[in-house]
Design a protein around this motif. Sequence first.
Motif, PDB file in Angstrom:
ATOM      1  N   THR A 247       0.826  -1.198   0.000  1.00 62.52           N
ATOM      2  CA  THR A 247       0.000   0.000   0.000  1.00 62.52           C
ATOM      3  C   THR A 247       0.865   1.254   0.000  1.00 62.52           C
ATOM      4  O   THR A 247       0.374   2.334  -0.274  1.00 62.52           O
ATOM      5  CB  THR A 247      -0.881   0.051   1.255  1.00 62.52           C
ATOM      6  OG1 THR A 247      -0.008   0.011   2.398  1.00 62.52           O
ATOM      7  CG2 THR A 247      -1.835  -1.118   1.301  1.00 62.52           C
TER       8      THR A 247
ATOM      9  N   GLU B   8       0.715   6.472  -2.148  1.00 62.00           N
ATOM     10  CA  GLU B   8       0.730   6.032  -3.540  1.00 62.00           C
ATOM     11  C   GLU B   8       2.090   6.325  -4.183  1.00 62.00           C
ATOM     12  O   GLU B   8       2.605   5.515  -4.952  1.00 62.00           O
ATOM     13  CB  GLU B   8      -0.417   6.704  -4.306  1.00 62.00           C
ATOM     14  CG  GLU B   8      -0.535   6.343  -5.767  1.00 62.00           C
ATOM     15  CD  GLU B   8      -0.528   4.830  -6.044  1.00 62.00           C
ATOM     16  OE1 GLU B   8      -0.875   4.041  -5.151  1.00 62.00           O
ATOM     17  OE2 GLU B   8      -0.167   4.434  -7.176  1.00 62.00           O
TER      18      GLU B   8
ATOM     19  N   GLY C 211     -12.973   6.860  -8.500  1.00 59.46           N
ATOM     20  CA  GLY C 211     -14.032   6.531  -7.551  1.00 59.46           C
ATOM     21  C   GLY C 211     -15.221   7.456  -7.642  1.00 59.46           C
ATOM     22  O   GLY C 211     -16.215   7.254  -6.958  1.00 59.46           O
TER      23      GLY C 211
ATOM     24  N   GLU D 254     -10.307   1.915  -5.705  1.00 58.03           N
ATOM     25  CA  GLU D 254      -9.018   2.251  -5.115  1.00 58.03           C
ATOM     26  C   GLU D 254      -7.919   1.452  -5.810  1.00 58.03           C
ATOM     27  O   GLU D 254      -6.870   1.976  -6.172  1.00 58.03           O
ATOM     28  CB  GLU D 254      -9.007   1.941  -3.616  1.00 58.03           C
ATOM     29  CG  GLU D 254      -7.691   2.327  -2.987  1.00 58.03           C
ATOM     30  CD  GLU D 254      -7.596   1.929  -1.514  1.00 58.03           C
ATOM     31  OE1 GLU D 254      -8.515   1.243  -1.021  1.00 58.03           O
ATOM     32  OE2 GLU D 254      -6.591   2.295  -0.896  1.00 58.03           O
TER      33      GLU D 254
ATOM     34  N   SER E 288      -7.291   2.737  -9.254  1.00 57.97           N
ATOM     35  CA  SER E 288      -6.607   4.029  -9.316  1.00 57.97           C
ATOM     36  C   SER E 288      -5.109   3.815  -9.541  1.00 57.97           C
ATOM     37  O   SER E 288      -4.404   4.701  -9.986  1.00 57.97           O
ATOM     38  CB  SER E 288      -6.840   4.828  -8.034  1.00 57.97           C
ATOM     39  OG  SER E 288      -6.124   4.251  -6.952  1.00 57.97           O
TER      40      SER E 288
ATOM     41  N   PRO F 262     -12.558   6.440  -1.402  1.00 59.52           N
ATOM     42  CA  PRO F 262     -11.828   5.202  -1.692  1.00 59.52           C
ATOM     43  C   PRO F 262     -10.314   5.384  -1.724  1.00 59.52           C
ATOM     44  O   PRO F 262      -9.584   4.412  -1.567  1.00 59.52           O
ATOM     45  CB  PRO F 262     -12.339   4.783  -3.070  1.00 59.52           C
ATOM     46  CG  PRO F 262     -13.338   5.780  -3.503  1.00 59.52           C
ATOM     47  CD  PRO F 262     -13.409   6.874  -2.503  1.00 59.52           C
ATOM     48  N   THR F 263      -9.831   6.599  -1.945  1.00 56.97           N
ATOM     49  CA  THR F 263      -8.385   6.727  -2.093  1.00 56.97           C
ATOM     50  C   THR F 263      -7.696   7.313  -0.863  1.00 56.97           C
ATOM     51  O   THR F 263      -6.505   7.538  -0.865  1.00 56.97           O
ATOM     52  CB  THR F 263      -8.038   7.600  -3.311  1.00 56.97           C
ATOM     53  OG1 THR F 263      -8.731   8.842  -3.172  1.00 56.97           O
ATOM     54  CG2 THR F 263      -8.461   6.933  -4.600  1.00 56.97           C
ATOM     55  N   SER F 264      -8.436   7.573   0.207  1.00 60.55           N
ATOM     56  CA  SER F 264      -7.760   8.010   1.424  1.00 60.55           C
ATOM     57  C   SER F 264      -8.634   7.557   2.578  1.00 60.55           C
ATOM     58  O   SER F 264      -9.664   6.952   2.366  1.00 60.55           O
ATOM     59  CB  SER F 264      -7.604   9.535   1.458  1.00 60.55           C
ATOM     60  OG  SER F 264      -8.815  10.137   1.860  1.00 60.55           O
TER      61      SER F 264
END
Lengths: 157, 747, 428
Positions: B621, B738, C263, C280, C283, C376-378
Amino acid sequence: MTISITVNGAKHEIGSDPDTPLLYVLRDDLELNGAKFGCGLGQCGACTVHIDGKAVFSCITPVGAIGDRSIRTLEGLGSVDAPGIVQKAFQDEQAAQCGYCIAGMIMRAQALLEKIPDPTDEQIREHMQPNLCRCGTHARILHAVRRASDVMAGVIR
Amino acid sequence: MNPITRRSFLAASGIAVAFAMTRPARAQLAGGGEGGAEPVALAPALPGSLKSSPYLDSWILLDQSGRATVFSGKAELGQGIRTALTQVAAEELDLPPADVDLVTVDTLRTPDEGLTAGSHSMQDSGTAIRNAAANVRMLLLRQAAAILMVGEGDVTSMGDGTIRASDGRRIGYGETASALSMRVEAVPDAPLRRKSQFRTMGTNLPRLDIPAKTTGGAAFIHDMRLPGMLHARVVRGPSEGTRLALPPDSEIEAMDGVVKFVRNGNFAAVVAEREWNAVKLMRRLQASPYELARSPFPTGGVAETLKALPARDIVILDASKPTADPRRSVRKSFTRHWISHGSIGPSCALAWLQDDLLTIWTHSQGTFDVRRVAADLLKRPIETIRAIHVEGAGCYGQNGADDVAAEAALIAASLPGRPVRLQWMREQEFGWEPLGPGMATEVDAALDGDNRIVRWNYDVWSNPHNNRPVGAGGVLVGNEVVPSFPVPEGKPIPMPEGDGSRNSNPLYDLPNMNVVYHFIKDMPIRVSALRSLGAHLNVFSIESMFDELALTAGIDPLDLRLNHMADDRARQVMLTAADAFGWRKRKKAAQLQGFGMGFARYKNLGAYCAIFMEVRIERDTGRVIVRRVQAAVDCGEVVSPNGIENQVEGAIIQSLSWCTREAAATDGTLRKNFDWSTYPILRFRDVPEHIDVIVEDQPGKPFLGVAECGQGPASAALANALADATGVRFTDMPITAEVVRSAIVTL
Amino acid sequence: MGATNRKLLAGATLFGLATVVGLGIAGWIVYEPEIPRIKPPDRASLSPALIRRGEQLAAVGDCIVCHTADNGPALAGSRALATPFGTLYSNNITPDPDSGIGNWSADAFRRAMKQGVARDGSHLYPALPYEHFSRVTDDDLDAVYAFLMSRDPVKKTAPPNELMPGLGFRPLLAGWKLLFLRTAATASNPSESPEWNRGRYLVDGLAHCGGCHAPRNILGGEEWGKHFAGGVAEGWNAPPLDASNVSSERWNTETLYEYLKTGTARGHSSAAGPMGPVTEGLSRLNDDDVRSIATYIDSTMHAGTVTRPAGRRVAGDAVQSHPATSTLFEGACGGCHEPAAPMASRGRPLLSDTSDVNAPDPRNAIQAVLQGIKDPTSDAPFMPPFTDNLTDEQVADLLAYARSRFTSQSPWPHLANTVRDIRKENAR
Ligand code: FES
Ligand code: FES
């Protein structure tokens, strides 16, 4: 039109419109400072109070939706002279910088400890996740919740 | 017109005082040089803010019972200054802290100490109060000796508000003071209490503000309720650069619940009896169409954006000495994005026009400037305005506090007799507050054959960090009213404090240093001061480079630093923290585990801070888990160790948030961030597992202030630990999960 | 949150299997040999290019979602997957030799992915969507294998599954496979673009979209001939990806791409419930593959003809017809969902556009209100949960109001009961 709500055990008749978020009723009508305005969007936790023992965001809870459920605010946990266990733990850990988030933090922590008196560190973090602090007081807040739990368990005083 | 002045106020309380400021010399001290209108220096030989306010009664009054009222021109911002200043005053007065009442910034009552910013409060106000209190105690002892008819050497203060003669007779402070005038200038050499005598300083007096904040007391400006108070909301477009096309006033005034609609040029606000009505009216009006009222925002990267703008080159350092030839060199560039203050409580102000006096309650860091701005905006004589500081949520620089204060003043001026409370909404704060500037740096350095750094070329690009309003052009409403006040041109803050250049001059002992500040006055997005200003990226860049150079040289990063550091206190904090961290014994137990350090002396004038960090990375992650943080700080004489630890812990966590996830972005026409989902900050799950702060004891050394010293070193230590863990040098903040994940896929 | 609950329908119902067994499936169908253990491959022996390709394919396959417990180590398994047949726990697929797949050879891995047989020869539950993975090329599976084998080994054993009596008997799964497992590779369709073909390969194979978006029969198999007609996942509806999608007129490649990649798609919806982690994952996927997926889904969404109620939006007179609820809405929802709210003006879907409010079934709208929607991304919230703020009746009133104010769809029947049922379901 009046609405009646029970806050910290006392019944109040409120003249507000039913759509008024509980936050504004607590602050402006009942003159309670505990719940803070942070975002009004249910994203920061500054306004956290308890409804029937559950931690909720008062900024997105219309007062007309409360019905006969009971509300508890920071003021309901104790006072300056007789702070509640969680309040006292925050004081003992000096867990505040600006302190704006702290009222909401205490309310959320209280809800956890009433349900799980001896949470793991992981559970504490997870449970506190919805509440934001910008000053970076998190480490002390975590210590304070742990301390409150220990006090409840009689491990420390 | 019957303005209340400090003179009449004090006269009313029985003590008249001369309070004139005539000499126009600038006191080179106020507010950390972060702008604002600085007070003038009347007595340059005196320490701290006594320079600009040399009279003792500007600082301390004693009543008949011996209680002291102490005045500070600095504000409590959640940094615990109220408690620390109380401790300082109690110590030097030799009173129990409970017998000291501290009054913080109020233009009517306290000295003007400029901004509360730049980690200057202890330096300015702490020093002034300490010396003023020592002066007062000296006078009290002298007076007591005279009353008791003993020699000056035969009296001692007892710490409880009494003075004892060697024969055992006692006299109270109140009685002694009643025969004394405090309307005298301080002397620079009143004897200070020694560390061995301390009763209060150096102990952990519990913070005075915490009981109210934990039990629902009225602790914040947001909690103020004045009789008959009205609630106001400003009505604005979704972000800086937009202008709403509102319906005609008559239509708005006819809406249910409108007590007053205030419009002046492009400024608009609704006022209602009930707060929720004001919110609903605001929502309805903000549904109006908006137009773009400024040139498009940049959408490219920070460096690209800044370098495309005209710059003024300012040479910060140009030092050269003969050295051996460079053998190996390293070049890197670094960036930091624009950052939002993100105070948890959006800005708020109250204002009340009573007769001719307009009172403004504000949580701005520049209370005296709020008064100046309001005078300019409303074209009122400044004596008819009083500004009082009341705590807000932590602000870390110039957020919307100054804007909202001026707006409240304008609204209240149109509603004589009624107090008005103006609260910005969360989205208004995100959309309109000044951001912390984006910045870029480039470094080119080289080592000689003995691993000494013999070349150091450093360039930094930045907008001004110093746009604190001193007139109406500095606040939004000033730009919106008609006729409007133009936005003042940005100016750099000169070194040694600096702004974008702050800490661009390494404290390290390098024979050749070439440092240039490319100052860019045109601001593509509204910016101003944010905690530590340019020091955040400059320290990040310098400290990242030291680790890269150490890697090139094949020596320990700590050693490379020590090899180039002549300042003993700097060496000491590095060694203290390294030792406590176990730096020399560190061992990688897993592949994606890493260790890193960062060091800086804030502004090269303030506190020394070294931070060591251990991280682990979740491979799949990219999530960074900070296992341990060990900091050591030296901020001179210690007043409240716990308060210092608290500040540094906060700085570390906040800096980690900046460094790993924060970027205020635009889409070309609007700011993108409007809530906590579009601007995520660090939450509990990602807080370091252990943080420890060691405070070096420096008895007798001047106060250095501590609030901002951790921002640069913490981000730098993280980047260095990540480089240690992955072998990848991350140079652009934010270093998101990311970014890390995609960099390490094949590791 | 999360996992696609393909397994959902997992294994097969008791009597379904009984039927299968009743058919007298012979032992030789059930039997699969053990594949010998290997020493976990040295990371250095795996080519970086292969790992990188495998990482992208694993993102398509969403391996990390099902194989990671909440806040647990990535890929180490133990995520609880609730199915109608009981609770399954996902396996550890890190290269740990004891508890993970460290001593699986590439052959063993391929067999598991395509045939649902573990290295030791035991049958795997179809929670692992091998009926989709069987369509993936060996090359691609080898890349995924290389990626997994280059991860950090984690020692962690999943708790035993909690299945209905009898279903713990794995040989039954052989029968299930006989019914539902198709191993034919997907032939490319020359009349479509390479992008479309790539999209179909990903969608039908690794991405296993049908795992959630196709209805399941009583044995937990995807219903034949109902490809993409919509399904159920973890208490949320997975909307149809065919012409019966309520938004199908307006979805296109661009909006699908935006949705899958971020998302959220302007004018449509935000990914919620188990779709959140899917987006996610996507992405992180390269733009070309996401675009291919969007291209293919766009074609499925517009294939065939299904009549659906036309139009939406139109505020109508909801405010007048639901006066009490309109005030409730203002206080609870207005900060985000009134047309002038910042959210509405900044690219987030308007209520009039979201498929949840337009859908024939209120399930997702109810879930969004009760559980909220996470970015979804954090770890930031998009929408806060209202489960403790509002009663069942209030949730129902608000949704009825929103539906009538923001869409022209007919009212949802029995809303309050549905809210109550879903709340109970969530509490389990
Ligand atoms: S003010 Fe309610 S959650 Fe932020
Ligand atoms: S202490 Fe300032 S926001 Fe938490």
